[in-house]
Design an enzyme around this catalytic site. Structure first.
Site, PDB file in Angstrom:
ATOM      1  N   GLY A  22       0.829  -1.205   0.000  1.00 49.93           N
ATOM      2  CA  GLY A  22       0.000   0.000   0.000  1.00 49.93           C
ATOM      3  C   GLY A  22       0.855   1.242   0.000  1.00 49.93           C
ATOM      4  O   GLY A  22       1.986   1.234   0.493  1.00 49.93           O
ATOM      5  N   GLU A  23       0.316   2.316  -0.587  1.00 50.27           N
ATOM      6  CA  GLU A  23       1.055   3.579  -0.607  1.00 50.27           C
ATOM      7  C   GLU A  23       0.077   4.741  -0.528  1.00 50.27           C
ATOM      8  O   GLU A  23      -0.984   4.734  -1.145  1.00 50.27           O
ATOM      9  CB  GLU A  23       1.907   3.702  -1.871  1.00 50.27           C
ATOM     10  CG  GLU A  23       2.716   4.986  -1.912  1.00 50.27           C
ATOM     11  CD  GLU A  23       3.769   4.994  -3.006  1.00 50.27           C
ATOM     12  OE1 GLU A  23       4.570   5.945  -3.033  1.00 50.27           O
ATOM     13  OE2 GLU A  23       3.779   4.055  -3.822  1.00 50.27           O
ATOM     14  N   GLY A  24       0.433   5.732   0.275  1.00 48.28           N
ATOM     15  CA  GLY A  24      -0.341   6.954   0.385  1.00 48.28           C
ATOM     16  C   GLY A  24       0.573   8.145   0.177  1.00 48.28           C
ATOM     17  O   GLY A  24       1.734   8.004  -0.220  1.00 48.28           O
ATOM     18  N   THR A  25       0.051   9.337   0.428  1.00 45.06           N
ATOM     19  CA  THR A  25       0.821  10.557   0.224  1.00 45.06           C
ATOM     20  C   THR A  25       2.042  10.597   1.119  1.00 45.06           C
ATOM     21  O   THR A  25       3.113  11.055   0.723  1.00 45.06           O
ATOM     22  CB  THR A  25      -0.062  11.785   0.525  1.00 45.06           C
ATOM     23  OG1 THR A  25      -1.275  11.666  -0.217  1.00 45.06           O
ATOM     24  CG2 THR A  25       0.644  13.072   0.142  1.00 45.06           C
ATOM     25  N   TYR A  26       1.903  10.110   2.343  1.00 47.19           N
ATOM     26  CA  TYR A  26       2.939  10.290   3.347  1.00 47.19           C
ATOM     27  C   TYR A  26       3.645   9.007   3.786  1.00 47.19           C
ATOM     28  O   TYR A  26       4.592   9.070   4.550  1.00 47.19           O
ATOM     29  CB  TYR A  26       2.346  10.972   4.585  1.00 47.19           C
ATOM     30  CG  TYR A  26       1.684  12.283   4.260  1.00 47.19           C
ATOM     31  CD1 TYR A  26       2.433  13.341   3.764  1.00 47.19           C
ATOM     32  CD2 TYR A  26       0.316  12.459   4.438  1.00 47.19           C
ATOM     33  CE1 TYR A  26       1.836  14.549   3.448  1.00 47.19           C
ATOM     34  CE2 TYR A  26      -0.293  13.663   4.124  1.00 47.19           C
ATOM     35  CZ  TYR A  26       0.474  14.709   3.629  1.00 47.19           C
ATOM     36  OH  TYR A  26      -0.122  15.901   3.322  1.00 47.19           O
ATOM     37  N   ALA A  27       3.165   7.856   3.331  1.00 47.17           N
ATOM     38  CA  ALA A  27       3.775   6.613   3.794  1.00 47.17           C
ATOM     39  C   ALA A  27       3.571   5.497   2.785  1.00 47.17           C
ATOM     40  O   ALA A  27       2.644   5.529   1.976  1.00 47.17           O
ATOM     41  CB  ALA A  27       3.193   6.205   5.145  1.00 47.17           C
ATOM     42  N   VAL A  29       3.538   1.145   2.846  1.00 49.83           N
ATOM     43  CA  VAL A  29       3.517  -0.026   3.726  1.00 49.83           C
ATOM     44  C   VAL A  29       4.011  -1.250   2.955  1.00 49.83           C
ATOM     45  O   VAL A  29       3.574  -1.512   1.837  1.00 49.83           O
ATOM     46  CB  VAL A  29       2.101  -0.276   4.279  1.00 49.83           C
ATOM     47  CG1 VAL A  29       2.082  -1.547   5.127  1.00 49.83           C
ATOM     48  CG2 VAL A  29       1.649   0.906   5.130  1.00 49.83           C
ATOM     49  N   LYS A  44       6.074   0.151   7.921  1.00 43.93           N
ATOM     50  CA  LYS A  44       5.439   1.393   7.479  1.00 43.93           C
ATOM     51  C   LYS A  44       6.528   2.450   7.327  1.00 43.93           C
ATOM     52  O   LYS A  44       7.105   2.916   8.311  1.00 43.93           O
ATOM     53  CB  LYS A  44       4.389   1.837   8.502  1.00 43.93           C
ATOM     54  CG  LYS A  44       3.619   3.098   8.116  1.00 43.93           C
ATOM     55  CD  LYS A  44       2.550   3.384   9.162  1.00 43.93           C
ATOM     56  CE  LYS A  44       1.752   4.631   8.804  1.00 43.93           C
ATOM     57  NZ  LYS A  44       0.706   4.915   9.810  1.00 43.93           N
ATOM     58  N   ASP A 137      -9.580   7.902  16.948  1.00 38.49           N
ATOM     59  CA  ASP A 137      -9.956   7.504  15.583  1.00 38.49           C
ATOM     60  C   ASP A 137     -10.372   6.043  15.543  1.00 38.49           C
ATOM     61  O   ASP A 137      -9.950   5.291  14.657  1.00 38.49           O
ATOM     62  CB  ASP A 137      -8.829   7.768  14.586  1.00 38.49           C
ATOM     63  CG  ASP A 137      -9.342   7.755  13.138  1.00 38.49           C
ATOM     64  OD1 ASP A 137     -10.561   7.977  12.934  1.00 38.49           O
ATOM     65  OD2 ASP A 137      -8.538   7.522  12.218  1.00 38.49           O
TER      66      ASP A 137
END
Length: 369
Positions: A22-27, A29, A44, A137
């Protein structure tokens, strides 16, 4: 090479990244492993260079709190190391999450199964609260499930300590569908009751197999809550009309929980209602919830190893690999809207990220708030 850098290099050599999941804007995995034992882990990698003012505070919080929390119902942080300008969190690898379980219509839940998931959630949360940590959260995809069925609370990027009761906190936390009304009305002084409301919403979702209070905006969220539970009066919730963002939302009668949760036992409905009390000070606490008659009545909670579980996929160890919180909430046929995302803030007061990645000694607890 100084002692801190040498220790960091040694830690880095313990772990191997095998596959990006997985990949997002800030990290990003990765599924990884411990080289010496072959044990599966999740790594992460936080992209420190993405932040103008340094390392995102959500990463600092996550490291700080997970270093402090060791419990079978909280995800375990195994190690932390830096690599160039990136910070890497090594976490236990978990197969799936509660949201995927809820949405998998091939799975049949028994009342004892729901009781087991709720008991594990309350146990993990009670440990957090006992250690003066608010999660802020809680939602089904932040409740991860291990191969042995144990449920573990994850994603502490919005968590914070609450040892000082007079400390002002942001109300822009908790994914909207699981956010309590006091935060929607702008309350800045709050405690463990905000997490308990979220758990109540998860409890209801386990019984309904669909989100209980899915609002489309903050105002619609309040209307959704009041339609379900009735518009609060001053007697129900003294002082709520004086909260900073209070606005009249309309008058709705209270619908008895029994009308929606037709198969639930009286003890089950009693515990649910105590999680969803409007007055935060009257809401049940996690420790009190664990002693509620619901958990001691037949059927007893299923053993974790016997709980229903979807077929194992390459599940992310943390659902939100970027630095954002999806305020629209997860749910069937609902897509996240970018305007409904809350970015985890970092300020010029935060520590410089490149400096942290190179120098921070993770053999000690970090001391930020």
């Amino acid at each position: 090479m100084d002692a801190v850098e040498k220790a960091n290099t040694e830690r880095q050599k313990r772990w191997a990244k095998d596959k990006k999941v997985g990949e997002g804007t800030y990290a990003v995995v990765y599924k990884g492993r411990e080289i010496a034992t072959g044990r599966k882990v999740a790594i992460k990698k936080i992209k420190v260079g993405q932040f103008k003012d340094g390392l995102d505070m959500s990463a600092i919080r996550e490291v700080k709190f997970l270093r402090e929390l060791k419990h079978q119902n909280v995800i375990e942080l195994l190690d932390v190391f830096s690599s160039k300008t990136n910070l890497n969190l090594v976490l236990e690898f978990l197969d799936t999450d509660l949201e995927l379980v809820i949405k998998d219509r091939s799975l049949v839940f028994l009342p004892a199964d729901i009781k087991s998931w709720m008991a594990m959630t309350f146990r993990g949360l009670e440990f957090c609260h006992r250690n003066f940590i608010l999660h802020r959260d809680l939602k089904p995809n932040n409740l991860l499930i291990a191969s042995d069925g144990q449920l573990k609370i994850a994603d502490f990027g919005l968590a914070r300590d609450f040892a000082d009761p007079g400390y002002k906190m942001t109300c822009q936390v908790i994914t909207r569908w699981y956010r309590p009304p006091e935060l929607l009305f702008g309350c800045r002084y709050y405690s463990t009751a905000v997490d308990i409301w979220s758990v109540g919403c998860i409890f209801a979702e386990l019984m309904l197999r669909t989100p209980y209070l899915p609002g489309e905006s903050d105002m619609d969220q309040l209307k959704t809550i009041f339609r379900a539970l009735g518009t609060p009066t001053e007697e129900d919730w003294p002082g709520h009309t004086k909260l900073p963002d209070y606005v009249p939302v309309g008058q709705f009668p209270r619908t008895p929980l029994r009308e929606l949760f037709t198969a639930a036992t009286p003890d089950c409905l009693n515990l649910l209602s105590k999680c969803l009390i409007y007055e935060p000070r009257r809401r049940i606490g996690a420790k009190e919830a664990l002693n509620h008659p619901y958990f001691f009545a037949h059927p007893y909670p299923s053993h974790p190893s016997k709980l229903p579980k979807p077929a194992i996929k390459n599940t992310l160890p943390l659902e939100e690999v970027d630095g954002n919180v999806d305020l629209s909430g997860p749910g069937p046929a609902v897509k996240a809207n970018p305007p409904n995302k809350l970015k985890r803030k970092h300020s010029s007061d935060d520590l410089n990220g490149r400096s942290i990645a190179r120098k921070l000694d993770f053999t000690q607890h970090t001391g930020d708030r």
